[in-house]
Design a protein around this motif. Structure first.
Motif, PDB file in Angstrom:
ATOM      1  N   ASP A 457       0.786  -1.234   0.000  1.00  0.00           N
ATOM      2  CA  ASP A 457       0.000   0.000   0.000  1.00  0.00           C
ATOM      3  C   ASP A 457       0.819   1.285   0.000  1.00  0.00           C
ATOM      4  O   ASP A 457       0.254   2.375   0.106  1.00  0.00           O
ATOM      5  CB  ASP A 457      -1.008   0.011   1.157  1.00  0.00           C
ATOM      6  CG  ASP A 457      -0.371  -0.269   2.506  1.00  0.00           C
ATOM      7  OD1 ASP A 457       0.858  -0.091   2.641  1.00  0.00           O
ATOM      8  OD2 ASP A 457      -1.114  -0.664   3.435  1.00  0.00           O
ATOM      9  N   ASP A 458       2.149   1.187  -0.154  1.00  0.00           N
ATOM     10  CA  ASP A 458       2.959   2.399  -0.317  1.00  0.00           C
ATOM     11  C   ASP A 458       3.368   2.611  -1.777  1.00  0.00           C
ATOM     12  O   ASP A 458       4.256   3.405  -2.077  1.00  0.00           O
ATOM     13  CB  ASP A 458       4.203   2.355   0.576  1.00  0.00           C
ATOM     14  CG  ASP A 458       5.022   1.091   0.394  1.00  0.00           C
ATOM     15  OD1 ASP A 458       4.628   0.247  -0.444  1.00  0.00           O
ATOM     16  OD2 ASP A 458       6.046   0.942   1.081  1.00  0.00           O
ATOM     17  N   PHE A 459       2.697   1.918  -2.703  1.00  0.00           N
ATOM     18  CA  PHE A 459       3.000   2.033  -4.126  1.00  0.00           C
ATOM     19  C   PHE A 459       2.543   3.375  -4.680  1.00  0.00           C
ATOM     20  O   PHE A 459       1.449   3.850  -4.373  1.00  0.00           O
ATOM     21  CB  PHE A 459       2.303   0.900  -4.888  1.00  0.00           C
ATOM     22  CG  PHE A 459       2.397   1.002  -6.383  1.00  0.00           C
ATOM     23  CD1 PHE A 459       3.588   0.761  -7.035  1.00  0.00           C
ATOM     24  CD2 PHE A 459       1.277   1.342  -7.147  1.00  0.00           C
ATOM     25  CE1 PHE A 459       3.676   0.848  -8.420  1.00  0.00           C
ATOM     26  CE2 PHE A 459       1.357   1.431  -8.525  1.00  0.00           C
ATOM     27  CZ  PHE A 459       2.565   1.187  -9.157  1.00  0.00           C
ATOM     28  N   TYR A 460       3.404   4.010  -5.497  1.00  0.00           N
ATOM     29  CA  TYR A 460       3.046   5.247  -6.193  1.00  0.00           C
ATOM     30  C   TYR A 460       2.780   4.923  -7.663  1.00  0.00           C
ATOM     31  O   TYR A 460       3.643   4.344  -8.341  1.00  0.00           O
ATOM     32  CB  TYR A 460       4.178   6.275  -6.115  1.00  0.00           C
ATOM     33  CG  TYR A 460       4.428   6.863  -4.749  1.00  0.00           C
ATOM     34  CD1 TYR A 460       3.583   6.606  -3.676  1.00  0.00           C
ATOM     35  CD2 TYR A 460       5.525   7.684  -4.527  1.00  0.00           C
ATOM     36  CE1 TYR A 460       3.814   7.144  -2.429  1.00  0.00           C
ATOM     37  CE2 TYR A 460       5.766   8.237  -3.271  1.00  0.00           C
ATOM     38  CZ  TYR A 460       4.907   7.963  -2.230  1.00  0.00           C
ATOM     39  OH  TYR A 460       5.137   8.511  -0.993  1.00  0.00           O
ATOM     40  N   PRO A 461       1.632   5.301  -8.222  1.00  0.00           N
ATOM     41  CA  PRO A 461       1.353   4.972  -9.620  1.00  0.00           C
ATOM     42  C   PRO A 461       2.157   5.853 -10.568  1.00  0.00           C
ATOM     43  O   PRO A 461       2.445   7.024 -10.256  1.00  0.00           O
ATOM     44  CB  PRO A 461      -0.148   5.280  -9.745  1.00  0.00           C
ATOM     45  CG  PRO A 461      -0.406   6.311  -8.703  1.00  0.00           C
ATOM     46  CD  PRO A 461       0.510   5.977  -7.560  1.00  0.00           C
ATOM     47  N   PRO A 462       2.530   5.326 -11.745  1.00  0.00           N
ATOM     48  CA  PRO A 462       3.161   6.173 -12.765  1.00  0.00           C
ATOM     49  C   PRO A 462       2.228   7.309 -13.178  1.00  0.00           C
ATOM     50  O   PRO A 462       0.998   7.184 -13.122  1.00  0.00           O
ATOM     51  CB  PRO A 462       3.399   5.206 -13.923  1.00  0.00           C
ATOM     52  CG  PRO A 462       3.437   3.848 -13.299  1.00  0.00           C
ATOM     53  CD  PRO A 462       2.453   3.911 -12.161  1.00  0.00           C
ATOM     54  N   LEU A 463       2.817   8.418 -13.588  1.00  0.00           N
ATOM     55  CA  LEU A 463       2.028   9.528 -14.113  1.00  0.00           C
ATOM     56  C   LEU A 463       1.378   9.123 -15.431  1.00  0.00           C
ATOM     57  O   LEU A 463       1.786   8.146 -16.069  1.00  0.00           O
ATOM     58  CB  LEU A 463       2.914  10.753 -14.317  1.00  0.00           C
ATOM     59  CG  LEU A 463       3.472  11.396 -13.040  1.00  0.00           C
ATOM     60  CD1 LEU A 463       4.462  12.498 -13.407  1.00  0.00           C
ATOM     61  CD2 LEU A 463       2.357  11.939 -12.161  1.00  0.00           C
ATOM     62  N   GLU A 464       0.387   9.881 -15.840  1.00  0.00           N
ATOM     63  CA  GLU A 464      -0.357   9.558 -17.051  1.00  0.00           C
ATOM     64  C   GLU A 464       0.560   9.467 -18.260  1.00  0.00           C
ATOM     65  O   GLU A 464       1.354  10.376 -18.537  1.00  0.00           O
ATOM     66  CB  GLU A 464      -1.437  10.624 -17.280  1.00  0.00           C
ATOM     67  CG  GLU A 464      -2.463  10.227 -18.312  1.00  0.00           C
ATOM     68  CD  GLU A 464      -3.179   8.957 -17.914  1.00  0.00           C
ATOM     69  OE1 GLU A 464      -3.428   8.128 -18.809  1.00  0.00           O
ATOM     70  OE2 GLU A 464      -3.477   8.786 -16.713  1.00  0.00           O
ATOM     71  N   GLY A 465       0.479   8.318 -18.978  1.00  0.00           N
ATOM     72  CA  GLY A 465       1.253   8.102 -20.188  1.00  0.00           C
ATOM     73  C   GLY A 465       2.676   7.643 -19.968  1.00  0.00           C
ATOM     74  O   GLY A 465       3.397   7.389 -20.940  1.00  0.00           O
ATOM     75  N   VAL A 466       3.121   7.488 -18.711  1.00  0.00           N
ATOM     76  CA  VAL A 466       4.488   7.045 -18.416  1.00  0.00           C
ATOM     77  C   VAL A 466       4.481   5.527 -18.254  1.00  0.00           C
ATOM     78  O   VAL A 466       3.823   4.989 -17.355  1.00  0.00           O
ATOM     79  CB  VAL A 466       5.036   7.718 -17.146  1.00  0.00           C
ATOM     80  CG1 VAL A 466       6.414   7.160 -16.807  1.00  0.00           C
ATOM     81  CG2 VAL A 466       5.103   9.229 -17.326  1.00  0.00           C
ATOM     82  N   ASP A 467       5.195   4.838 -19.111  1.00  0.00           N
ATOM     83  CA  ASP A 467       5.314   3.381 -19.024  1.00  0.00           C
ATOM     84  C   ASP A 467       5.846   2.994 -17.640  1.00  0.00           C
ATOM     85  O   ASP A 467       6.756   3.636 -17.107  1.00  0.00           O
ATOM     86  CB  ASP A 467       6.265   2.884 -20.116  1.00  0.00           C
ATOM     87  CG  ASP A 467       6.280   1.367 -20.216  1.00  0.00           C
ATOM     88  OD1 ASP A 467       6.787   0.720 -19.276  1.00  0.00           O
ATOM     89  OD2 ASP A 467       5.825   0.839 -21.237  1.00  0.00           O
ATOM     90  N   ILE A 468       5.287   1.947 -17.054  1.00  0.00           N
ATOM     91  CA  ILE A 468       5.711   1.545 -15.724  1.00  0.00           C
ATOM     92  C   ILE A 468       7.200   1.186 -15.691  1.00  0.00           C
ATOM     93  O   ILE A 468       7.873   1.336 -14.675  1.00  0.00           O
ATOM     94  CB  ILE A 468       4.845   0.376 -15.195  1.00  0.00           C
ATOM     95  CG1 ILE A 468       5.061   0.197 -13.688  1.00  0.00           C
ATOM     96  CG2 ILE A 468       5.108  -0.913 -15.965  1.00  0.00           C
ATOM     97  CD1 ILE A 468       4.079  -0.757 -13.041  1.00  0.00           C
ATOM     98  N   GLY A 469       7.729   0.751 -16.842  1.00  0.00           N
ATOM     99  CA  GLY A 469       9.153   0.449 -16.918  1.00  0.00           C
ATOM    100  C   GLY A 469      10.026   1.696 -16.857  1.00  0.00           C
ATOM    101  O   GLY A 469      11.202   1.614 -16.488  1.00  0.00           O
TER     102      GLY A 469
END
Length: 508
Positions: A457-469
């Motif tokens: 639950d401390d995960f930060y999501p990538p910004l819009e359009g930014v590949d998770i890699g």
């Protein structure tokens, strides 16, 4: 499961263990704080000798690996407090056991109720466990010999004694030499009125008792004072007595599931199309005839975290159980940062065959910003809190704990624009009308990339359009060749490419 072993142990316990009674302890909580010697009975207790390590171990085994305490809530009539309903909030509880060779401390606790409260000096409300009771009447428990019989004890507090909740290496209490419970109630900002005024500690002292499993079941089922308490997030929707609770991932953390909703196409692979945090709790009861633990109730709590999608979705949680189940399910849906429910909630429905629950219907309507397509995934746009949900499932017939599937279970997405279901790898489709019903792709593409992932639950999501890699540079290595050196890839985000929205924000 560990608790199954405890249940087997329970069936073989000695006559001495089974003859335990609940005992009122000598020390009390004064002005919101107390250090209680849990080996010393109260002068007016029916038990006249000091408790022993053998007795503590027997209480623990009876209560499925936990010590359980009752508190006689004794508060002044502030806010809506009155004789029939009074409350305090618990800030911390710490058990300390001197084993001779080491000192073991345990600081994980749960109670049957919780509320959103403003701590004095804080700037926003947070959720705290609460203890609720009543005065002015006696509560008749199953045993006439224990100190709970005919008393005003109400709220219960459960503290697990195991490696996840405690420091140290030995959790057998048989040889304990000294044992104490340090309890701190929350100092609420009572100038705000209720609920803070209800849950302040304004009187006292509060007595404490250590409980047998029979008295735990009675008090947990009675829910004394709960019906009249304000703004309570309660297990009061549980209709059957429960001996113990077990939560996944834990009692104070959440799974976070994140989706890429362009399945079967890869899309922008930013893994922020929908983020949901959820926790599942199981209410167990000991079956005295079979010696097994049985599940009698299931509770789920969670939050919408982010929605970075043009598509609309329904979100489901399927909890695999290796037999058919039936019962009543009550669904709650709370407005943002509020204990007020949305219009039409709570909703009660009948469940038959499988526990497969549509929790979030039409994600766009549930989480949105004016003039913005996305929520909590853009760097220059304010963060907002999402809806909170919970459900309680009361089984018509309990099932053995061994029939439960493995966490994190099967949280899945139904993309309304495409009709596709999206599951974690290894799961199967469940909606007969979905466009990919019967899909055998394992929900990965030809390069082994998944479309749904589980995070802490401390995960930060990538910004819009930014590949998770790009947001997490070790992700590609982990996907192609998982090993111990790269399995913590999600702990090293690029702060310029992720949205700083952790549990401290979204768990309101």
């Amino acid at each position: 499961m560990k608790m199954l072993t405890l249940a087997c142990t329970l069936s073989m316990m000695s006559a001495f263990t089974l003859a335990l009674e609940s005992i009122k302890l000598k020390d009390t909580i004064n002005k919101g704080f107390g250090v209680v010697d849990i080996l010393k009975p109260h002068a007016r207790s029916t038990f006249k000798s000091d408790l022993t390590g053998e007795m503590l171990e027997a209480y623990k085994q009876q209560n499925a690996g936990n010590l359980v305490f009752a508190i006689d809530v004794n508060e002044a009539a502030n806010g809506t407090e009155k004789a029939s309903t009074q409350g305090v909030a618990v800030e911390s509880a710490v058990l300390e056991f001197d084993m001779g060779s080491e000192v073991v401390t345990c600081n994980v606790f749960t109670t049957n109720t919780a509320a959103m409260l403003m701590k004095k000096g804080a700037s926003q409300r947070s959720e705290y466990y609460t203890l609720i009771g009543a005065t002015g009447s006696s509560h008749i428990t199953p045993s006439t010999d224990g100190d709970i019989f005919g008393s005003d004890f109400g709220g219960t507090m459960t503290m697990p004694i195991n490696s996840e909740a405690c420091t140290g290496t030995s959790f057998d209490l048989t040889n304990v030499q000294r044992a104490s419970l340090t309890l701190q109630f929350l100092e609420t900002d009572d100038k705000l009125g209720d609920p803070e005024a209800f849950y302040d500690y304004s009187n006292g002292p509060e007595d404490i008792a250590i409980l047998t499993a029979n008295d735990v079941s009675f008090l947990n089922f009675a829910q004394i004072g709960v019906d009249e308490a304000p703004l309570v997030i309660a297990k009061s929707q549980v209709t059957e007595p429960v001996d113990s609770w077990l939560y996944y991932p834990t009692s104070d953390s959440f799974f976070v599931v994140s989706y890429e909703d362009q399945y079967p196409n890869l899309g922008d692979y930013d893994f922020n199309d929908l983020l949901v945090g959820y926790r599942v709790g199981f209410g167990f009861r000991n079956n005295d005839q079979s010696g097994e633990l049985e599940v009698v109730s299931i509770i789920t709590t969670g939050y919408m975290i982010a929605r970075g999608a043009s598509y609309d979705h329904d979100w489901y949680l399927h909890i695999p159980i290796n037999e058919s189940v039936s019962g009543n399910l009550t669904m709650n849906m709370f407005k943002e940062d509020s204990e007020e429910q949305l219009n039409g909630f709570p909703i009660t429905t009948e469940v038959n065959d499988a526990l497969d629950v549509k929790i979030l219907a039409n994600s766009k309507s549930l989480m949105h910003l004016s003039n913005q397509a996305f929520v909590n995934t853009l760097s220059d746009v304010e963060k907002i809190k999402g809806k909170k949900f919970s459900f309680t499932f009361n089984l018509d017939t309990p099932f053995p704990a061994s029939a439960l599937g493995q966490p994190p279970y099967d949280p899945y997405l139904h993309v309304l624009n495409t009709g596709q279901e999206i599951h974690l790898p290894g799961q199967v489709t469940r909606i007969a009308s979905s466009a990919n019903f019967g899909d055998t792709s394992n929900f990965k593409d030809e390069n082994n990339y998944p479309y749904a992932l589980i995070f802490p639950d401390d995960f930060y999501p990538p910004l819009e359009g930014v590949d998770i890699g790009e947001a997490y540079t070790d992700y590609l290595n982990y996907t192609l060749s998982p090993n111990q050196t790269n399995e913590t890839w999600y702990m090293s985000p690029d702060t310029n490419k992720t949205k700083n929205i952790g549990k401290a924000f979204w768990k309101w």
